[in-house]
Scaffold this motif. Structure first.
Motif, PDB file in Angstrom:
ATOM      1  N   SER A 228     -27.601 -29.568  65.174  1.00 23.86           N
ATOM      2  CA  SER A 228     -28.830 -28.927  65.669  1.00 23.86           C
ATOM      3  C   SER A 228     -29.671 -27.968  64.716  1.00 23.86           C
ATOM      4  CB  SER A 228     -28.894 -28.400  67.075  1.00 23.86           C
ATOM      5  OG  SER A 228     -28.306 -27.297  67.073  1.00 23.86           O
ATOM      6  N   ALA A 229     -30.968 -27.817  65.258  1.00 16.20           N
ATOM      7  CA  ALA A 229     -31.890 -26.860  64.632  1.00 16.20           C
ATOM      8  C   ALA A 229     -31.058 -25.262  64.724  1.00 16.20           C
ATOM      9  CB  ALA A 229     -33.286 -26.722  64.739  1.00 16.20           C
ATOM     10  N   ALA A 230     -30.401 -25.269  65.979  1.00 14.64           N
ATOM     11  CA  ALA A 230     -29.970 -23.785  65.977  1.00 14.64           C
ATOM     12  C   ALA A 230     -28.515 -23.778  65.167  1.00 14.64           C
ATOM     13  CB  ALA A 230     -29.424 -23.695  67.433  1.00 14.64           C
ATOM     14  N   GLY A 231     -28.082 -24.970  64.999  1.00 15.56           N
ATOM     15  CA  GLY A 231     -27.051 -24.684  64.076  1.00 15.56           C
ATOM     16  C   GLY A 231     -27.128 -24.422  62.673  1.00 15.56           C
ATOM     17  N   ILE A 232     -28.493 -24.996  62.281  1.00 19.72           N
ATOM     18  CA  ILE A 232     -28.781 -24.949  60.807  1.00 19.72           C
ATOM     19  C   ILE A 232     -29.319 -23.235  60.773  1.00 19.72           C
ATOM     20  CG2 ILE A 232     -30.604 -25.444  59.282  1.00 19.72           C
ATOM     21  CD1 ILE A 232     -30.608 -28.356  60.303  1.00 19.72           C
ATOM     22  N   ALA A 233     -29.977 -22.859  61.676  1.00 17.73           N
ATOM     23  CA  ALA A 233     -30.319 -21.488  61.545  1.00 17.73           C
ATOM     24  C   ALA A 233     -28.961 -20.563  61.406  1.00 17.73           C
ATOM     25  CB  ALA A 233     -31.179 -21.253  62.771  1.00 17.73           C
ATOM     26  N   ALA A 234     -28.078 -20.795  62.170  1.00 17.47           N
ATOM     27  CA  ALA A 234     -26.796 -20.256  62.235  1.00 17.47           C
ATOM     28  C   ALA A 234     -26.017 -20.343  60.903  1.00 17.47           C
ATOM     29  CB  ALA A 234     -25.813 -20.634  63.216  1.00 17.47           C
ATOM     30  N   LEU A 235     -26.303 -21.517  60.285  1.00 18.05           N
ATOM     31  CA  LEU A 235     -25.928 -21.649  58.729  1.00 18.05           C
ATOM     32  C   LEU A 235     -26.670 -20.482  57.718  1.00 18.05           C
ATOM     33  CD1 LEU A 235     -25.196 -25.293  57.973  1.00 18.05           C
ATOM     34  CD2 LEU A 235     -23.539 -23.461  58.222  1.00 18.05           C
ATOM     35  N   SER A 236     -27.949 -20.609  58.187  1.00  8.83           N
ATOM     36  CA  SER A 236     -28.660 -19.670  57.190  1.00  8.83           C
ATOM     37  C   SER A 236     -28.247 -18.225  57.408  1.00  8.83           C
ATOM     38  CB  SER A 236     -30.265 -19.967  57.480  1.00  8.83           C
ATOM     39  OG  SER A 236     -30.614 -19.095  58.658  1.00  8.83           O
ATOM     40  N   ARG A 237     -28.078 -17.802  58.583  1.00  8.50           N
ATOM     41  CA  ARG A 237     -27.642 -16.431  59.019  1.00  8.50           C
ATOM     42  C   ARG A 237     -26.307 -16.082  58.199  1.00  8.50           C
ATOM     43  NH1 ARG A 237     -30.175 -17.730  63.891  1.00  8.50           N
ATOM     44  NH2 ARG A 237     -27.970 -17.881  64.776  1.00  8.50           N
ATOM     45  N   LEU A 238     -25.647 -17.069  57.976  1.00  7.61           N
ATOM     46  CA  LEU A 238     -24.157 -16.911  57.293  1.00  7.61           C
ATOM     47  C   LEU A 238     -24.382 -16.371  55.813  1.00  7.61           C
ATOM     48  CD1 LEU A 238     -20.953 -17.634  57.589  1.00  7.61           C
ATOM     49  CD2 LEU A 238     -21.333 -19.814  56.824  1.00  7.61           C
ATOM     50  N   ALA A 239     -25.417 -16.934  55.279  1.00  6.96           N
ATOM     51  CA  ALA A 239     -25.716 -16.560  53.857  1.00  6.96           C
ATOM     52  C   ALA A 239     -26.188 -15.263  53.681  1.00  6.96           C
ATOM     53  CB  ALA A 239     -26.849 -17.527  53.184  1.00  6.96           C
ATOM     54  N   ASP A 240     -26.562 -14.574  54.799  1.00 11.07           N
ATOM     55  CA  ASP A 240     -27.146 -13.177  54.788  1.00 11.07           C
ATOM     56  C   ASP A 240     -25.912 -12.234  55.339  1.00 11.07           C
ATOM     57  OD1 ASP A 240     -29.576 -13.792  53.708  1.00 11.07           O
ATOM     58  OD2 ASP A 240     -30.524 -14.083  55.397  1.00 11.07           O
ATOM     59  N   THR A 241     -24.585 -12.684  55.500  1.00 10.68           N
ATOM     60  CA  THR A 241     -23.712 -11.817  56.057  1.00 10.68           C
ATOM     61  C   THR A 241     -22.568 -11.800  55.165  1.00 10.68           C
ATOM     62  OG1 THR A 241     -24.504 -12.749  58.425  1.00 10.68           O
ATOM     63  CG2 THR A 241     -22.274 -11.609  58.244  1.00 10.68           C
ATOM     64  N   PRO A 242     -22.030 -10.706  55.021  1.00 14.32           N
ATOM     65  CA  PRO A 242     -22.569  -9.261  55.309  1.00 14.32           C
ATOM     66  C   PRO A 242     -23.687  -8.817  54.528  1.00 14.32           C
ATOM     67  CG  PRO A 242     -20.691  -9.073  53.804  1.00 14.32           C
ATOM     68  CD  PRO A 242     -20.859 -10.699  54.173  1.00 14.32           C
ATOM     69  N   ALA A 243     -23.953  -9.538  53.630  1.00 12.63           N
ATOM     70  CA  ALA A 243     -25.289  -9.309  52.756  1.00 12.63           C
ATOM     71  C   ALA A 243     -25.718 -10.501  52.145  1.00 12.63           C
ATOM     72  CB  ALA A 243     -24.984  -8.085  51.805  1.00 12.63           C
ATOM     73  N   LEU A 263     -38.038 -25.680  58.120  1.00 15.75           N
ATOM     74  CA  LEU A 263     -37.784 -24.146  58.739  1.00 15.75           C
ATOM     75  C   LEU A 263     -38.203 -23.174  57.720  1.00 15.75           C
ATOM     76  CD1 LEU A 263     -34.529 -24.838  60.490  1.00 15.75           C
ATOM     77  CD2 LEU A 263     -36.757 -24.499  61.404  1.00 15.75           C
ATOM     78  N   GLY A 264     -38.642 -23.581  56.542  1.00 17.40           N
ATOM     79  CA  GLY A 264     -38.993 -22.554  55.513  1.00 17.40           C
ATOM     80  C   GLY A 264     -37.701 -21.645  54.992  1.00 17.40           C
ATOM     81  N   LEU A 265     -36.553 -22.354  55.017  1.00 22.62           N
ATOM     82  CA  LEU A 265     -35.437 -21.637  54.616  1.00 22.62           C
ATOM     83  C   LEU A 265     -35.224 -21.472  52.850  1.00 22.62           C
ATOM     84  CD1 LEU A 265     -33.065 -22.554  57.475  1.00 22.62           C
ATOM     85  CD2 LEU A 265     -34.211 -20.262  57.314  1.00 22.62           C
ATOM     86  N   HIS A 266     -35.663 -22.656  52.353  1.00 18.69           N
ATOM     87  CA  HIS A 266     -35.392 -22.899  50.998  1.00 18.69           C
ATOM     88  C   HIS A 266     -36.389 -21.653  50.169  1.00 18.69           C
ATOM     89  CE1 HIS A 266     -39.339 -24.855  51.929  1.00 18.69           C
ATOM     90  NE2 HIS A 266     -39.627 -24.893  50.659  1.00 18.69           N
ATOM     91  N   GLU A 267     -37.412 -21.354  50.778  1.00 21.68           N
ATOM     92  CA  GLU A 267     -38.198 -20.192  50.340  1.00 21.68           C
ATOM     93  C   GLU A 267     -37.730 -18.668  50.577  1.00 21.68           C
ATOM     94  OE1 GLU A 267     -42.128 -20.813  51.902  1.00 21.68           O
ATOM     95  OE2 GLU A 267     -42.515 -22.468  50.242  1.00 21.68           O
ATOM     96  N   LEU A 268     -37.216 -18.521  51.891  1.00 28.00           N
ATOM     97  CA  LEU A 268     -36.641 -17.232  52.393  1.00 28.00           C
ATOM     98  C   LEU A 268     -35.246 -17.105  51.886  1.00 28.00           C
ATOM     99  CD1 LEU A 268     -37.617 -17.617  56.428  1.00 28.00           C
ATOM    100  CD2 LEU A 268     -38.652 -16.239  54.519  1.00 28.00           C
ATOM    101  N   GLN A 269     -34.576 -18.117  51.435  1.00 21.63           N
ATOM    102  CA  GLN A 269     -33.138 -17.724  50.863  1.00 21.63           C
ATOM    103  C   GLN A 269     -32.863 -18.689  49.772  1.00 21.63           C
ATOM    104  OE1 GLN A 269     -31.269 -19.200  54.901  1.00 21.63           O
ATOM    105  NE2 GLN A 269     -30.277 -16.843  54.740  1.00 21.63           N
ATOM    106  N   PRO A 270     -33.614 -18.325  48.619  1.00 21.02           N
ATOM    107  CA  PRO A 270     -33.367 -19.055  47.220  1.00 21.02           C
ATOM    108  C   PRO A 270     -32.013 -19.114  46.821  1.00 21.02           C
ATOM    109  CG  PRO A 270     -34.583 -17.039  46.751  1.00 21.02           C
ATOM    110  CD  PRO A 270     -34.483 -17.238  48.618  1.00 21.02           C
ATOM    111  N   TYR A 271     -31.352 -18.373  47.157  1.00 24.50           N
ATOM    112  CA  TYR A 271     -29.867 -18.193  46.802  1.00 24.50           C
ATOM    113  C   TYR A 271     -29.039 -19.315  47.486  1.00 24.50           C
ATOM    114  CZ  TYR A 271     -30.524 -14.992  50.884  1.00 24.50           C
ATOM    115  OH  TYR A 271     -30.924 -14.331  52.052  1.00 24.50           O
ATOM    116  N   VAL A 272     -29.297 -19.766  48.642  1.00 28.03           N
ATOM    117  CA  VAL A 272     -28.749 -20.857  49.079  1.00 28.03           C
ATOM    118  C   VAL A 272     -29.164 -22.186  48.473  1.00 28.03           C
ATOM    119  CG1 VAL A 272     -28.306 -22.256  51.292  1.00 28.03           C
ATOM    120  CG2 VAL A 272     -28.544 -19.494  51.260  1.00 28.03           C
TER     121      VAL A 272
END
Length: 295
Positions: A228-243, A263-272
């Motif tokens: 789900s979209a909530a699952g994808i958002a959880a994956l994105s948070r994984l890339a910011d944990t612990p930093a 969701l715009g995550l490719h711009e917010l998290q270019p390191y993913v």
């Protein structure tokens, strides 16, 4: 490095190898005991040192080991000083016992654990799943063989969440988990199944536990049927944990990649980065999200 670990539904407890971590759901006590005996006999033939974990009240009943050289223990009593589950203590014990076994000439250890040993100080389902997830990483890294046997009557729905963080499953009498997550190697984890509304809370807990054990560098999604979209958002948070850190999402479907862009995550998290199995160890060279997507 050990062979790549795969999700498997097993007919029994035979044919296990170093690095295997099985959730066995106990339906029949007699079937479980027979399966445990076969499993341990195979371990002895493979040169592994044999262990069984049991509640203290059951150790005397099994002490003869049916002729096998088995070390019996009640972890609550023998490792935790009659206290509650402490994952760090248990992981340290596994590493120590594996080292001792190899110094003694064994190839490693093989454990069949009756998880009722935890009921002396009953953990929550969340605590059980968190322990099993970090144990899965230890099993893979140590190259040991571990069977965790659960009774639905003892753990209820917690069995499902525990099963979700084992790569292998055997036994019967309990519904399978919606998703599975397990350790591969080199800070890489694999997920499969479905991450929908019913699974999202347990999925997020599993991701948080994995992140606490060390930055997740690769997430394999080859067996992921839906997220789900909530699952994808959880994956994105994984890339910011612990930093924030580079993370490769591997073998994701085109839909997942497009959702990442929407969701715009490719711009917010270019390191993913997104890539396929050929980019397993080259996250920095993987294609950015949305390039060459295919459904």
């Amino acid at each position: 490095m050990h062979a790549v670990r795969q999700q498997q539904e097993l007919a029994g407890l035979t044919g296990l190898a170093p690095g295997d971590h099985v959730c066995y759901v106990i339906g029949s006590e007699d079937e479980f005991e027979a399966a445990a005996q076969r499993c341990l006999a195979e371990g002895l033939a493979a040169g592994q040192k044999l262990f069984r974990f049991l509640p203290a009240a059951a150790t005397d009943r099994h002490a003869a080991g049916n002729g096998l050289p088995i070390t019996f223990a009640d972890p609550a009593r023998d490792f935790l000083n009659d206290g509650p589950l402490v994952p760090e203590v248990m992981l340290s014990m596994f590493a120590e016992q594996t080292s001792i076994a190899r110094r003694e000439g064994y190839t490693g250890i093989r454990l069949v654990a009756d998880m009722d040993w935890m009921l002396a100080h009953p953990p929550t389902p969340e605590q059980v799943a968190a322990f099993e997830l970090v144990l899965d990483k230890a099993v893979a890294e140590l190259g040991v063989t571990v069977v965790c046997a659960y009774r639905p009557g003892s753990f209820g729905l917690g069995v499902t969440e525990a099963a979700a963080v084992h790569p292998q499953h055997a036994g019967s009498g309990h519904p399978p988990p919606l998703f599975r997550m397990w350790y591969v190697d080199d800070d890489a984890w694999q997920i499969s199944g479905q991450v929908d509304l019913a699974a999202i809370v347990a999925f997020e807990r599993a991701l948080q536990t994995a992140a606490a054990a060390g930055p997740v560098r690769t997430v394999g999604c080859a067996g992921l049927a839906f997220i789900s979209a909530a699952g994808i958002a959880a994956l994105s948070r994984l890339a910011d944990t612990p930093a924030p850190h580079p993370m490769l999402i591997q073998d994701a479907s085109g839909i997942v990649r497009r959702c990442w862009q929407v969701l715009g995550l490719h711009e917010l998290q270019p390191y993913v980065k997104f890539g396929d199995s050929t980019s397993r160890h080259a996250a920095g060279d993987a294609r950015p999200a949305g390039h060459g997507d295919a459904a």
